[in-house]
Design a protein around this motif. Structure first.
Motif, mmCIF file in Angstrom:
data_model
loop_
_atom_site.group_PDB
_atom_site.id
_atom_site.type_symbol
_atom_site.label_atom_id
_atom_site.label_comp_id
_atom_site.label_asym_id
_atom_site.label_seq_id
_atom_site.Cartn_x
_atom_site.Cartn_y
_atom_site.Cartn_z
ATOM 1 N N LEU A 61 0.828 -1.209 0.000
ATOM 2 C CA LEU A 61 0.000 0.000 0.000
ATOM 3 C C LEU A 61 0.862 1.259 0.000
ATOM 4 O O LEU A 61 0.552 2.240 -0.692
ATOM 5 N N PHE A 62 1.939 1.221 0.754
ATOM 6 C CA PHE A 62 2.845 2.371 0.818
ATOM 7 C C PHE A 62 3.463 2.658 -0.549
ATOM 8 O O PHE A 62 3.530 3.814 -0.998
ATOM 9 N N LEU A 63 3.911 1.607 -1.246
ATOM 10 C CA LEU A 63 4.527 1.796 -2.560
ATOM 11 C C LEU A 63 3.512 2.273 -3.586
ATOM 12 O O LEU A 63 3.855 3.040 -4.497
ATOM 13 N N CYS A 64 2.258 1.828 -3.452
ATOM 14 C CA CYS A 64 1.232 2.304 -4.387
ATOM 15 C C CYS A 64 0.939 3.786 -4.170
ATOM 16 O O CYS A 64 0.740 4.532 -5.135
ATOM 17 N N ALA A 65 0.915 4.220 -2.909
ATOM 18 C CA ALA A 65 0.721 5.649 -2.635
ATOM 19 C C ALA A 65 1.881 6.462 -3.200
ATOM 20 O O ALA A 65 1.682 7.497 -3.850
ATOM 21 N N ALA A 66 3.112 5.983 -2.975
ATOM 22 C CA ALA A 66 4.288 6.690 -3.489
ATOM 23 C C ALA A 66 4.338 6.646 -5.014
ATOM 24 O O ALA A 66 4.674 7.639 -5.670
ATOM 25 N N GLY A 67 3.982 5.488 -5.590
ATOM 26 C CA GLY A 67 3.977 5.361 -7.049
ATOM 27 C C GLY A 67 2.938 6.246 -7.699
ATOM 28 O O GLY A 67 3.188 6.863 -8.745
ATOM 29 N N TYR A 68 1.750 6.329 -7.084
ATOM 30 C CA TYR A 68 0.690 7.203 -7.606
ATOM 31 C C TYR A 68 1.150 8.660 -7.561
ATOM 32 O O TYR A 68 0.949 9.426 -8.513
ATOM 33 N N ALA A 69 1.774 9.055 -6.442
ATOM 34 C CA ALA A 69 2.266 10.435 -6.310
ATOM 35 C C ALA A 69 3.344 10.721 -7.358
ATOM 36 O O ALA A 69 3.363 11.809 -7.959
ATOM 37 N N MET A 70 4.221 9.761 -7.580
ATOM 38 C CA MET A 70 5.298 9.934 -8.558
ATOM 39 C C MET A 70 4.735 10.060 -9.979
ATOM 40 O O MET A 70 5.127 10.950 -10.748
ATOM 41 N N GLN A 71 3.781 9.197 -10.328
ATOM 42 C CA GLN A 71 3.172 9.252 -11.652
ATOM 43 C C GLN A 71 2.384 10.548 -11.846
ATOM 44 O O GLN A 71 2.463 11.190 -12.899
ATOM 45 N N HIS A 72 1.638 10.932 -10.804
ATOM 46 C CA HIS A 72 0.792 12.107 -10.950
ATOM 47 C C HIS A 72 1.617 13.389 -11.033
ATOM 48 O O HIS A 72 1.224 14.342 -11.716
ATOM 49 N N LEU A 73 2.757 13.422 -10.349
ATOM 50 C CA LEU A 73 3.629 14.589 -10.432
ATOM 51 C C LEU A 73 4.124 14.788 -11.861
ATOM 52 O O LEU A 73 4.125 15.913 -12.388
ATOM 53 N N GLU A 74 4.526 13.697 -12.506
ATOM 54 C CA GLU A 74 4.973 13.788 -13.905
ATOM 55 C C GLU A 74 3.809 14.190 -14.807
ATOM 56 O O GLU A 74 3.966 14.989 -15.738
ATOM 57 N N PHE A 75 2.598 13.674 -14.524
ATOM 58 C CA PHE A 75 1.403 14.004 -15.303
ATOM 59 C C PHE A 75 1.087 15.499 -15.203
ATOM 60 O O PHE A 75 0.763 16.154 -16.196
ATOM 61 N N VAL A 76 1.183 16.054 -13.997
ATOM 62 C CA VAL A 76 0.893 17.474 -13.786
ATOM 63 C C VAL A 76 1.839 18.341 -14.603
ATOM 64 O O VAL A 76 1.418 19.297 -15.273
ATOM 65 N N VAL A 77 3.111 18.016 -14.560
ATOM 66 C CA VAL A 77 4.107 18.824 -15.267
ATOM 67 C C VAL A 77 3.874 18.788 -16.772
ATOM 68 O O VAL A 77 3.887 19.829 -17.449
ATOM 69 N N VAL A 78 3.628 17.593 -17.334
ATOM 70 C CA VAL A 78 3.495 17.462 -18.787
ATOM 71 C C VAL A 78 2.123 17.923 -19.259
ATOM 72 O O VAL A 78 2.008 18.718 -20.195
ATOM 73 N N ASN A 79 1.053 17.424 -18.628
ATOM 74 C CA ASN A 79 -0.290 17.704 -19.129
ATOM 75 C C ASN A 79 -0.813 19.086 -18.732
ATOM 76 O O ASN A 79 -1.275 19.848 -19.582
ATOM 77 N N GLU A 80 -0.760 19.383 -17.430
ATOM 78 C CA GLU A 80 -1.411 20.602 -16.954
ATOM 79 C C GLU A 80 -0.563 21.854 -17.182
ATOM 80 O O GLU A 80 -1.100 22.925 -17.420
ATOM 81 N N VAL A 81 0.740 21.701 -17.045
ATOM 82 C CA VAL A 81 1.589 22.879 -17.230
ATOM 83 C C VAL A 81 2.018 23.032 -18.685
ATOM 84 O O VAL A 81 1.861 24.095 -19.289
ATOM 85 N N LEU A 82 2.543 21.936 -19.259
ATOM 86 C CA LEU A 82 3.088 22.033 -20.616
ATOM 87 C C LEU A 82 1.995 21.979 -21.679
ATOM 88 O O LEU A 82 1.839 22.909 -22.490
#
Length: 463
Positions: free
Chosen positions: A101-122
């Motif tokens: 569960l801990f790795l899924c929370a960290a993995g989701y945060a890691m994936q979503h951070l990259e998504f925010v930078v590429v999709n929402e900002v760029l």
């Protein structure tokens, strides 16, 4: 073109999520059997489900409506996919439930951070037409993910490798903490997605505010997770240091006991030798036999083929002598030459100390017996100890749970032995059968050592 981008986004989410959690897991824990087959099946199933999202969800629940049902369905879909990714992770790696569960929370945060930078900002802010150039958009997504994930891997790998196969134990508070982290990152992601959508309907500048909040929360979750791993590592180091201090104190006390035994034996020998001067020939034979038995304890264990093992067994034999414990050893320790001195001492010393402490509690002398066997079995080295044991064996994971009252200084011995066995690619197994505790350690012997040992044996036979 817009339909194609929708499918790309869903496949991208699940692939990036799986890549993130696998990056974390592969650093510090071992893979289960048939890892590749399980991973491939998981990727295929989750990719297929992700491709169903546009038809099942997007076409029926318009996210821009911002009603509760739409948000709940959209969020629930991604939570479901993430939990299925967690199941995949748990079946592919030897993880605790809390770690999964801990790795899924960290993995989701890691994936979503990259998504925010590429999709929402760029893609929605700086370069609004990027998504219309599908090949270029895919290239940017893949490239940004690769750069970000490699950077994270290189930063955390050293600390994660020091954690020895798990991050968090399966305790209720750890599982609850991992669930809270997961719920927080999902809730924040969809609240910020609401802000993004409102920004597209009303004014564009709020996109950047939502992206900033979203990115901050992702980094906060990753930072908290990293801090938890650091704390876990420090707690383990603290436990090891406390155990070493305790072992040093215990070793000092044991050395004092051994010196007392030796002094007592020497005192008895001195009087027996003097007594030989005043006895006749018929009684002298009995005194000599008694002297032979007295010095057997110093001479009988010093022929194992390994000086470290000779030293350990000499020390433990003296301890057993004082406690009236019979220690029986059948050891060809020449096979242990491929191990370091410290590892040999920790492995055999802990095994014998545990056995001595267990049998010393029994008043019946027939139960105060310990046996140790060291031998080769094919290309493996087998180390086995046996001793009498009356209580049922309780396990914590794969290892027996300590039954000693002072938990602060106990429980690390068996863990250290298991760690050493894994270090050399082997295994440690404990069991109780017919009131006999059996500890079995199997270590694969390195091929180069086996060849060297065979040459050494040929030279001995030639001489």
């Amino acid at each position: 073109m817009e339909e194609v981008v929708k499918y790309i986004e869903e496949i991208r989410f699940i692939w990036e999520l799986l890549a993130a959690v696998n990056i974390f897991a592969t650093i510090f824990t071992k893979k289960r059997d048939r890892f590749r087959q399980k991973l491939v099946v998981s990727v295929v199933i989750l990719t297929f489900l992700s491709c169903m999202y546009p038809k099942l969800v997007l076409d029926n629940f318009t996210f821009t409506e911002m009603n509760f049902t739409a948000v709940f369905v959209h969020a629930g879909w991604y939570v479901l996919l993430t939990l299925m990714a967690a199941m995949s992770l748990y079946t592919c790696y030897d993880l605790t439930k809390a770690d999964t569960l801990f790795l899924c929370a960290a993995g989701y945060a890691m994936q979503h951070l990259e998504f925010v930078v590429v999709n929402e900002v760029l893609a929605k802010g700086i370069w609004p037409t990027l998504e219309t150039h599908v090949p270029l958009y895919v290239f940017v997504c893949v490239g940004s993910s690769a750069i970000f994930y490699i950077a994270v891997y290189r930063y955390i790998s050293k600390n994660f490798r020091a954690l020895d196969d798990y991050l968090l134990e399966d305790k209720p508070k750890n599982i609850m903490l991992a669930l809270i982290m997961f719920a927080a990152i999902v809730a924040c992601a969809f609240m910020c997605q609401t802000i993004f959508t409102m920004g597209q309907l009303n004014y564009d500048s709020i996109n950047y505010l939502g992206a900033a909040v979203d990115a901050f929360m992702c980094m906060l979750v990753l930072g908290v997770g990293y801090a938890m791993c650091q704390i876990s590592g420090l707690n383990r180091e603290k436990g090891i240091i406390e155990q070493l201090l305790y072992e040093r104190k215990r070793q000092y006390e044991l050395s004092k006991e051994n010196i007392e035994v030796i002094n007592r034996k020497c005192h008895d020998l001195k009087h027996q030798i003097r007594a030989l001067e005043n006895v006749d020939a018929s009684e002298r034979k009995n005194y000599i036999d008694e002297l032979d038995r007295a010095i057997d304890i110093y001479d009988s264990v010093l022929n194992t083929g390994n000086e470290v093992v000779d030293t350990i067994l000499s020390e433990k034999s003296l301890n057993c002598e004082k406690r009236n414990i019979r220690l029986s050893c059948i050891c060809d320790a020449s096979y242990l030459d491929f191990m370091s001195t410290l590892d040999i001492y920790a492995l055999l010393g802990n095994a014998l100390d545990n056995a001595i402490e267990t049998v010393s509690k029994f008043k019946d002398e027939n139960k105060r017996v310990i046996s140790m066997t060291i031998k080769s079995v094919g290309d493996f080295l087998s180390i086995q100890t046996e001793n009498y044991y009356e209580r049922p064996l309780e396990f914590s994971g794969d290892l027996p749970r300590s039954i000693k009252k002072n938990k602060a200084y106990h429980g690390y011995g068996m863990k250290s032995m298991a760690h050493i066995a894994k270090k050399y690619g082997g295994s440690l197994v404990c069991d109780v059968d017919d009131n006999t505790f059996k500890l079995q350690i199997l270590l694969p012997m390195p091929p180069e050592f086996l060849r060297l040992y065979e040459l050494r044996e040929k030279e001995k036979n030639t001489l």
